[in-house]
Design a protein around this motif. Structure first.
Motif, PDB file in Angstrom:
ATOM      1  N   ARG A   1      63.288  69.367  57.095  1.00 30.36           N
ATOM      2  CA  ARG A   1      62.885  69.990  58.830  1.00 30.36           C
ATOM      3  C   ARG A   1      63.787  71.332  59.143  1.00 30.36           C
ATOM      4  O   ARG A   1      65.194  71.562  58.805  1.00 30.36           O
ATOM      5  CB  ARG A   1      62.918  69.526  59.904  1.00 30.36           C
ATOM      6  CG  ARG A   1      61.853  68.335  59.758  1.00 30.36           C
ATOM      7  CD  ARG A   1      61.674  67.343  60.662  1.00 30.36           C
ATOM      8  NE  ARG A   1      60.878  66.002  60.995  1.00 30.36           N
ATOM      9  CZ  ARG A   1      59.596  66.126  60.568  1.00 30.36           C
ATOM     10  NH1 ARG A   1      59.012  67.192  61.691  1.00 30.36           N
ATOM     11  NH2 ARG A   1      58.695  65.168  60.323  1.00 30.36           N
ATOM     12  N   PRO A   2      63.035  72.939  59.490  1.00 28.63           N
ATOM     13  CA  PRO A   2      63.849  73.252  59.503  1.00 28.63           C
ATOM     14  C   PRO A   2      64.723  73.588  61.144  1.00 28.63           C
ATOM     15  O   PRO A   2      65.543  74.321  61.570  1.00 28.63           O
ATOM     16  CB  PRO A   2      62.734  75.182  60.218  1.00 28.63           C
ATOM     17  CG  PRO A   2      60.898  73.961  60.690  1.00 28.63           C
ATOM     18  CD  PRO A   2      61.421  73.446  59.599  1.00 28.63           C
ATOM     19  N   GLU A   3      64.247  72.612  62.188  1.00 28.63           N
ATOM     20  CA  GLU A   3      64.871  71.983  63.056  1.00 28.63           C
ATOM     21  C   GLU A   3      65.921  71.583  62.621  1.00 28.63           C
ATOM     22  O   GLU A   3      67.010  71.442  63.712  1.00 28.63           O
ATOM     23  CB  GLU A   3      63.674  71.520  63.327  1.00 28.63           C
ATOM     24  CG  GLU A   3      62.842  71.468  64.874  1.00 28.63           C
ATOM     25  CD  GLU A   3      61.656  71.929  64.040  1.00 28.63           C
ATOM     26  OE1 GLU A   3      60.810  73.171  64.241  1.00 28.63           O
ATOM     27  OE2 GLU A   3      61.245  71.219  62.877  1.00 28.63           O
ATOM     28  N   CYS A   4      66.663  71.511  62.186  1.00 25.26           N
ATOM     29  CA  CYS A   4      67.749  70.570  60.972  1.00 25.26           C
ATOM     30  C   CYS A   4      67.666  71.361  60.431  1.00 25.26           C
ATOM     31  O   CYS A   4      69.305  71.777  60.531  1.00 25.26           O
ATOM     32  CB  CYS A   4      67.407  69.442  60.312  1.00 25.26           C
ATOM     33  SG  CYS A   4      69.095  68.984  59.897  1.00 25.26           S
TER      34      CYS A   4
ATOM     35  N   ASN B   1      67.065  75.551  59.530  1.00 16.95           N
ATOM     36  CA  ASN B   1      66.819  76.976  60.110  1.00 16.95           C
ATOM     37  C   ASN B   1      66.127  77.015  60.966  1.00 16.95           C
ATOM     38  O   ASN B   1      65.665  77.211  61.058  1.00 16.95           O
ATOM     39  CB  ASN B   1      65.676  77.077  58.625  1.00 16.95           C
ATOM     40  CG  ASN B   1      65.482  78.359  58.409  1.00 16.95           C
ATOM     41  OD1 ASN B   1      66.488  79.542  59.123  1.00 16.95           O
ATOM     42  ND2 ASN B   1      64.245  78.939  57.800  1.00 16.95           N
ATOM     43  N   PHE B   2      67.313  77.480  61.987  1.00 17.91           N
ATOM     44  CA  PHE B   2      66.708  77.568  62.688  1.00 17.91           C
ATOM     45  C   PHE B   2      65.896  78.886  63.564  1.00 17.91           C
ATOM     46  O   PHE B   2      65.055  79.306  64.541  1.00 17.91           O
ATOM     47  CB  PHE B   2      68.121  78.548  63.905  1.00 17.91           C
ATOM     48  CG  PHE B   2      68.485  78.191  65.553  1.00 17.91           C
ATOM     49  CD1 PHE B   2      68.294  77.647  66.115  1.00 17.91           C
ATOM     50  CD2 PHE B   2      67.790  80.364  65.466  1.00 17.91           C
ATOM     51  CE1 PHE B   2      68.175  78.099  68.376  1.00 17.91           C
ATOM     52  CE2 PHE B   2      67.406  79.880  66.787  1.00 17.91           C
ATOM     53  CZ  PHE B   2      67.230  79.400  68.076  1.00 17.91           C
ATOM     54  N   SER B   3      66.022  79.875  62.660  1.00 18.06           N
ATOM     55  CA  SER B   3      65.088  81.128  62.762  1.00 18.06           C
ATOM     56  C   SER B   3      63.302  80.417  62.642  1.00 18.06           C
ATOM     57  O   SER B   3      63.249  80.901  62.876  1.00 18.06           O
ATOM     58  CB  SER B   3      65.646  82.044  61.726  1.00 18.06           C
ATOM     59  OG  SER B   3      64.967  82.336  60.693  1.00 18.06           O
ATOM     60  N   THR B   4      63.256  79.615  61.819  1.00 17.98           N
ATOM     61  CA  THR B   4      61.357  79.159  61.909  1.00 17.98           C
ATOM     62  C   THR B   4      61.954  78.118  62.448  1.00 17.98           C
ATOM     63  O   THR B   4      60.214  77.435  62.387  1.00 17.98           O
ATOM     64  CB  THR B   4      60.835  79.177  60.264  1.00 17.98           C
ATOM     65  OG1 THR B   4      61.984  78.710  59.767  1.00 17.98           O
ATOM     66  CG2 THR B   4      61.665  80.284  59.907  1.00 17.98           C
ATOM     67  N   SER B   5      62.655  77.516  63.280  1.00 18.64           N
ATOM     68  CA  SER B   5      62.424  76.170  63.848  1.00 18.64           C
ATOM     69  C   SER B   5      62.078  76.644  65.709  1.00 18.64           C
ATOM     70  O   SER B   5      61.384  77.325  65.859  1.00 18.64           O
ATOM     71  CB  SER B   5      64.509  75.780  64.460  1.00 18.64           C
ATOM     72  OG  SER B   5      64.603  76.616  64.882  1.00 18.64           O
ATOM     73  N   LEU B   6      61.507  75.333  66.113  1.00 19.27           N
ATOM     74  CA  LEU B   6      60.673  75.324  67.281  1.00 19.27           C
ATOM     75  C   LEU B   6      62.541  74.730  68.436  1.00 19.27           C
ATOM     76  O   LEU B   6      62.117  75.836  69.033  1.00 19.27           O
ATOM     77  CB  LEU B   6      60.317  73.822  67.015  1.00 19.27           C
ATOM     78  CG  LEU B   6      58.487  73.720  66.851  1.00 19.27           C
ATOM     79  CD1 LEU B   6      58.254  72.387  66.368  1.00 19.27           C
ATOM     80  CD2 LEU B   6      57.534  74.821  67.396  1.00 19.27           C
ATOM     81  N   GLU B   7      63.034  74.578  68.029  1.00 18.81           N
ATOM     82  CA  GLU B   7      63.951  75.309  68.500  1.00 18.81           C
ATOM     83  C   GLU B   7      64.074  76.504  69.409  1.00 18.81           C
ATOM     84  O   GLU B   7      64.840  76.730  70.271  1.00 18.81           O
ATOM     85  CB  GLU B   7      65.228  73.978  68.674  1.00 18.81           C
ATOM     86  CG  GLU B   7      66.371  74.767  67.747  1.00 18.81           C
ATOM     87  CD  GLU B   7      66.125  73.585  66.576  1.00 18.81           C
ATOM     88  OE1 GLU B   7      66.643  73.387  65.557  1.00 18.81           O
ATOM     89  OE2 GLU B   7      64.847  73.136  66.309  1.00 18.81           O
ATOM     90  N   SER B   8      64.287  77.549  68.569  1.00 22.67           N
ATOM     91  CA  SER B   8      64.277  79.239  68.561  1.00 22.67           C
ATOM     92  C   SER B   8      62.540  79.631  68.892  1.00 22.67           C
ATOM     93  O   SER B   8      63.038  79.993  69.981  1.00 22.67           O
ATOM     94  CB  SER B   8      64.330  79.790  67.164  1.00 22.67           C
ATOM     95  OG  SER B   8      63.936  80.828  66.788  1.00 22.67           O
ATOM     96  N   SER B   9      61.491  78.749  68.376  1.00 20.10           N
ATOM     97  CA  SER B   9      60.158  79.547  69.220  1.00 20.10           C
ATOM     98  C   SER B   9      60.036  79.060  70.421  1.00 20.10           C
ATOM     99  O   SER B   9      59.218  79.967  71.276  1.00 20.10           O
ATOM    100  CB  SER B   9      59.160  79.688  68.587  1.00 20.10           C
ATOM    101  OG  SER B   9      59.388  77.952  68.238  1.00 20.10           O
ATOM    102  N   THR B  10      60.875  78.470  71.275  1.00 20.46           N
ATOM    103  CA  THR B  10      60.443  77.342  72.323  1.00 20.46           C
ATOM    104  C   THR B  10      61.710  77.622  73.044  1.00 20.46           C
ATOM    105  O   THR B  10      61.308  77.407  74.534  1.00 20.46           O
ATOM    106  CB  THR B  10      60.065  75.660  72.083  1.00 20.46           C
ATOM    107  OG1 THR B  10      61.470  75.120  71.734  1.00 20.46           O
ATOM    108  CG2 THR B  10      58.465  75.162  71.389  1.00 20.46           C
TER     109      THR B  10
END
Length: 341
Positions: free
Chosen positions: A262-265, A267-276
């Motif tokens: 998962r990008p959440e693990c 790849n920050f740039s495409t992760s939900l922790e980035s977008s939220t």
């Protein structure tokens, strides 16, 4: 002139549940060299700074804890792998540690334990917290008929041993609860906890975690709409679920499980922790609390949360997602005193 109220709050809680290498049973004592090799990303995001400021060891079985069970995976009711060495691995890097009691697998054991002696269970949880120098998370996933009277007795007994501590200085005083991603599941526990334990005027629990839904939301909007339910409450429910202050809960995302990394693990740039992120830091009170922004994020889950699907073991460690997020958001280590309103 009045100073304008802040429109954002910094993230204060940025943590991971941890399932060891056996799908959340912690049944065996870990070799610490192996544990470090698989989990070093948690204590070092690449620049010597931890990726998280909280690790929640998951799960303690509440009935075995009550009974003081010694069996293949437990000693005196405590999973064999939940040792002082594991706790110290994290606390030596400034990372707070808690133990989660329950989980979906042990929901029936929560029912049984609360039906037998909830006060003693609370006392035993408090004693375990003292023994290891950790906090406790309540993860009681009975959606249809939770024993709220028993759960109140558990909380009362725990708080008698470890009173609420707004400073956060006493790790054993940290007592939290898990609720669903939104307000539409675990409604009995959600309603009771929000009304009785999570209000800002007389707090009993430190905060709640809005757990992950059955699968990762496909968009930031999907995640945020779940979390917004807690802020708004459900006034038409019987009994109504009151609004929850933004400062009284975290939102959760998957970093493992499922068939693909998962990008959440990673790849920050495409992760939900980035977008939220902007929403999480700015979500406005909607009837409870005065300051904007959730407390932060929790991630499910480090190492091996399930016997199937991806883990966070090398080469899929989470520096690139969780770790970059901790840097991007300036996550403080150790965790500071939490916002109270």
């Amino acid at each position: 002139m009045h100073a304008a109220a802040a429109t954002t709050s910094p993230i204060q809680v940025y943590g991971a549940w941890h399932c060891s290498d056996d799908a959340c049973t912690w049944a065996t004592v870990r070799d610490m060299t192996d544990f470090d090799q698989k989990n070093h990303w948690l204590v070092d995001r690449g620049d010597g700074h931890p990726s998280v400021n909280l690790v929640v060891l998951s799960f303690v079985n509440p009935l075995r804890l009550l009974d003081g069970t010694t069996d293949a995976g437990d000693t005196n009711g405590v999973p064999n792998g939940m040792t002082s060495a594991i706790v110290n691995y994290f606390t030596s890097h400034g990372i707070r540690v808690m133990l989660s009691i329950g989980g979906i697998t042990y929901a029936g054991d929560w029912d049984t334990a609360l039906g037998q002696n909830p006060t003693l269970l609370g006392q035993k949880a408090a004693a375990l917290a003292t023994q290891l120098g950790v906090g406790v998370e309540i993860d009681y996933e009975n959606a249809s008929s939770p024993n709220l009277t028993g759960l109140q007795s558990f909380v009362t007994a725990y708080r008698a041993a470890h009173p609420y501590d707004a400073t956060g200085a006493d790790p054993t005083a940290r007592l939290t609860i898990d609720v669903a991603a939104g307000d539409r599941w675990l409604t009995g526990i959600d309603q009771y906890a929000t009304a009785n334990w999570l209000n800002t005027s007389n707090p009993v629990l430190d905060y709640a975690n809005a757990m992950v839904p059955s699968k990762q939301p496909s968009s930031a909007t999907g995640a945020e709409s779940n979390w917004q339910e807690h802020l708004t409450g459900k006034p038409t429910y019987s009994p109504p679920i009151p609004p929850l202050a933004p400062a009284k809960f975290t939102g959760s995302l998957y970093i493992a499980e499922g068939s693909s990394v998962r990008p959440e693990c990673t790849n920050f740039s495409t992760s939900l922790e980035s977008s939220t992120g902007s929403w999480v830091q700015s979500a406005a009170p909607a009837g409870a609390g005065t300051t904007p922004g959730l407390l932060g994020y929790m991630f499910w889950a480090a190492e091996m949360p399930s016997t199937r699907g991806v883990t966070t073991d090398p080469p899929n460690t989470c520096q690139g997602g969780v770790g970059v997020g901790s840097s991007t958001y300036g996550v403080p280590v150790p965790m500071p005193a939490l916002r109270q309103n």
